[in-house]
Design a protein around this motif. Structure first.
Motif, PDB file in Angstrom:
ATOM      1  N   LYS A 151      76.065  40.989  74.788  1.00  0.00           N
ATOM      2  CA  LYS A 151      75.688  42.256  75.047  1.00  0.00           C
ATOM      3  C   LYS A 151      75.800  43.453  74.240  1.00  0.00           C
ATOM      4  N   LYS A 152      76.914  43.374  73.543  1.00  0.00           N
ATOM      5  CA  LYS A 152      77.163  44.599  72.570  1.00  0.00           C
ATOM      6  C   LYS A 152      76.138  44.336  71.663  1.00  0.00           C
ATOM      7  N   ILE A 158      72.996  45.893  75.077  1.00  0.00           N
ATOM      8  CA  ILE A 158      72.815  45.925  76.805  1.00  0.00           C
ATOM      9  C   ILE A 158      74.078  46.500  77.421  1.00  0.00           C
TER      10      ILE A 158
END
Length: 84
Positions: A79-80, A84
Motif C-alpha cells: 500500500k505504501k 494507497i
C-alpha cells in the motif's frame, strides 16, 4: 464456499484433500482482509473459519504457511509503495 463445505470437516469429507490444500493458503490473508476492511470473516462465514482452524491443526499445513501478521506487513508495504 460454505455451501460446498456444508457439514463436512474438509471439502472432500473427513480427511484433508486436494481442494483443502489448494484453498488453505488464502486463510493466511484473512487477518489482513479483516484488519484493512474492518469486518469479521468469522461473523459472516463461521463454517469457513472452523474449516481453516481444522486445517491448521495439521502440523504439515501450519508449518508450510506464512504467519498472518507477515502477510499484513507485506500488504502495508505494498500500500505504501503504491501510495494507497
Amino acid at each position: 464456499m460454505e455451501g460446498e463445505l456444508g457439514d463436512k470437516h474438509f471439502f472432500g469429507g473427513d480427511t484433508i484433500g486436494f481442494i483443502d490444500v489448494a484453498l488453505v493458503p488464502i486463510t493466511c490473508w484473512f487477518y489482513t482482509y479483516e484488519t484493512l476492511g474492518n469486518f469479521s470473516i468469522e461473523a459472516e462465514c463461521h463454517k469457513l473459519i472452523a474449516w481453516a482452524k481444522r486445517c491448521l491443526e495439521k502440523e504439515s499445513v501450519a508449518k508450510s504457511l506464512p504467519h498472518p501478521h507477515k502477510i499484513y506487513e507485506y500488504a502495508l508495504e505494498q500500500k505504501k509503495k503504491l501510495g494507497i
